[in-house]
Design a protein around this motif. Structure first.
Motif, short mmCIF file in Angstrom:
data_model
loop_
_atom_site.label_atom_id
_atom_site.label_comp_id
_atom_site.label_asym_id
_atom_site.label_seq_id
_atom_site.Cartn_x
_atom_site.Cartn_y
_atom_site.Cartn_z
N LEU A 25 -11.46 -15.29 -3.58
CA LEU A 25 -10.37 -15.17 -4.42
C LEU A 25 -10.64 -15.13 -5.83
O LEU A 25 -11.43 -15.87 -6.32
N ALA A 26 -9.85 -14.20 -6.46
CA ALA A 26 -10.26 -14.07 -7.98
C ALA A 26 -9.75 -15.31 -8.66
O ALA A 26 -8.72 -15.89 -8.21
N GLY A 27 -10.86 -15.86 -9.52
CA GLY A 27 -10.29 -17.43 -10.12
C GLY A 27 -10.94 -18.35 -9.61
O GLY A 27 -11.04 -19.35 -10.19
N VAL A 28 -11.35 -18.28 -8.13
CA VAL A 28 -12.14 -19.42 -7.67
C VAL A 28 -13.75 -19.42 -8.20
O VAL A 28 -14.31 -18.27 -7.70
N ALA A 40 -12.24 -30.52 0.81
CA ALA A 40 -12.39 -29.16 0.13
C ALA A 40 -12.81 -29.56 -1.26
O ALA A 40 -11.80 -30.15 -1.83
N TYR A 41 -13.78 -28.89 -1.84
CA TYR A 41 -13.85 -29.09 -3.26
C TYR A 41 -13.91 -27.95 -3.91
O TYR A 41 -14.46 -27.03 -3.45
N LEU A 42 -13.09 -27.46 -5.05
CA LEU A 42 -13.06 -26.54 -5.56
C LEU A 42 -13.39 -26.64 -7.03
O LEU A 42 -12.56 -27.37 -7.79
N GLU A 43 -13.71 -25.47 -7.81
CA GLU A 43 -13.58 -25.29 -9.25
C GLU A 43 -13.13 -23.88 -9.34
O GLU A 43 -13.55 -22.87 -8.76
N TYR A 44 -12.09 -23.97 -9.92
CA TYR A 44 -11.18 -22.69 -10.03
C TYR A 44 -10.50 -22.53 -11.55
O TYR A 44 -10.49 -23.59 -12.14
N ASP A 45 -10.21 -21.40 -11.75
CA ASP A 45 -9.46 -21.17 -13.15
C ASP A 45 -7.95 -21.09 -12.98
O ASP A 45 -7.54 -20.22 -12.19
N PRO A 46 -7.07 -22.10 -13.23
CA PRO A 46 -5.79 -22.06 -13.05
C PRO A 46 -5.10 -20.97 -13.63
O PRO A 46 -3.93 -20.56 -13.53
N LEU A 47 -5.68 -20.25 -14.71
CA LEU A 47 -4.92 -18.97 -15.46
C LEU A 47 -4.96 -17.82 -14.57
O LEU A 47 -4.36 -16.87 -14.65
N LEU A 48 -6.04 -17.76 -13.70
CA LEU A 48 -6.27 -16.54 -12.70
C LEU A 48 -5.61 -16.77 -11.28
O LEU A 48 -5.46 -15.89 -10.78
#
Length: 73
Positions: A25-28, A40-48
């Motif tokens: 997924l774009a932004g993850v 699950a542990y995620l780092e993602y961009d909430p703008l994307l």
């Protein structure tokens, strides 16, 4: 951010499938799914990408995403 993923079981196949799907997924940026703790542990961009989109992908794969815990730096 992290959240419970109900329905994974203790096998690694579901965790691997979920990691691959979320990573695409774009932004993850990073994903780690622990099949033993069903978390699950995620780092993602909430703008994307929105949290709702992430949760929808989890649901489409047949799992249920619990409430997220958000960490800030």
């Amino acid at each position: 951010m992290s959240f419970d993923v109900r329905g994974l079981g203790c096998g690694g196949a579901g965790a691997t499938t979920l990691e691959r799907a979320l990573t695409q997924l774009a932004g993850v940026k990073q994903v780690y799914v622990n099949p033993l703790t069903e978390r699950a542990y995620l780092e993602y961009d909430p703008l994307l990408i929105s949290l709702e989109t992430i949760r929808e992908v989890v649901k489409r794969l047949g799992y249920e995403a619990g409430s997220p815990e958000v960490y800030t730096a």
